[in-house]
Enzyme design. Structure first.
Site: not given
Ligand code: FE2
Length: 259
Positions: A39-40, A68, A176
């Site tokens: 998503e990032n 995201h 993360h």
């Molecule tokens: Fe997220």
């Protein structure tokens, strides 16, 4: 069935980390399926069609996502692809899909993406959505993997108990930060609160650390960028599932980093 699941791919360093480490991980674990939360992957926030294709080119079979994924320009692709999931517990009308069954050489792996609600958006219930999807997907394959994209470890642990025995694995993403609580629950569901990240080793969850510090010291909101340079790491998990029952036989978390 052998599955590799890689933690949130953050920006350019995340993609570089996959280029550097994925070939050796594939040699070592010989996975049937390789998945990542991406998503990032585009600039540290969101995903683009070009970058999704780049990741498929590196050998990823499917990308999961989370809060995201909703960049406007990505929505048309999200609506038509079956290789990028968004959390399944968004209300009706949200583009994209939250679950898919992958098939390769006679093996079938169902993947479900869910998003948490603690410190996050007020979505549909991930517990009920997860159970309903697991029961529906079980008619197609007993091997079901859930990416639970959530902030709170308590919510993640609670969902793992709720789905124990109904899914093969519940893996957390979003923070993360890789946790060290991998286990197989009594019903046969493999669990890890957070799989971790593929990206910059010495940033702040993948972002520029000076910018993050300035933001925390001044409390002035600012955009955080992903530095292009610096050592990178990959974090993820390897799963071995019993094809006939879907039970997890083995869960192993890993980290590889540049020196
Ligand atoms: Fe997220």
């Amino acid at each position: 069935m052998r599955v590799l699941f890689l933690g949130d791919v953050v920006g350019n360093p995340g993609r570089r980390a996959l280029r550097v480490f994925l070939p050796e991980l594939v040699r070592e674990y010989r996975p049937d399926f390789v998945l990542a939360n991406a998503e990032n992957a585009a600039g540290g926030y969101g995903l683009t069609e070009k970058i999704a294709e780049e990741l498929f080119g590196l050998g990823l079979d499917l990308l999961t996502s989370g809060n995201h994924v909703w960049k406007r320009e990505f929505l048309p692709y999200l609506a038509r692809t079956n290789r990028v999931l968004r959390p399944a517990n968004y209300p009706e009308g949200a583009p994209g899909r939250g679950a898919v069954v992958l098939e390769k050489e006679g093996r079938r792996l169902a993947v479900v993406n869910l998003e948490g609600r603690v410190f996050m958006r007020a979505l549909l219930c991930p517990f009920r959505t997860g159970r309903e999807l697991a029961r529906r997907l079980r008619t197609e394959t007993p091997c079901i993997l859930v990416d639970f994209h959530a902030e709170a470890t308590s919510e993640k642990i609670a969902l793992s108990w709720y789905l124990d025995g109904e899914v093969s694995a519940l893996l957390g993403t979003h923070t993360h930060v890789q946790t060290a609580d991998e286990r197989i629950l009594p019903g046969g569901t493999a669990y890890l609160s957070d799989v971790g990240m593929c990206g910059l080793r010495d940033g702040v969850i993948g972002m520029n650390r000076e910018q993050a510090l300035e933001m925390y010291l001044t409390q002035v909101p600012r955009k955080l960028e992903v530095p292009k340079k610096g050592p990178v790491k990959v974090e993820g998990v390897f799963l071995e599932l019993e094809d006939s029952s879907g039970r997890a036989l083995h869960i192993e978390r890993f980290r590889r980093e540049e020196c």
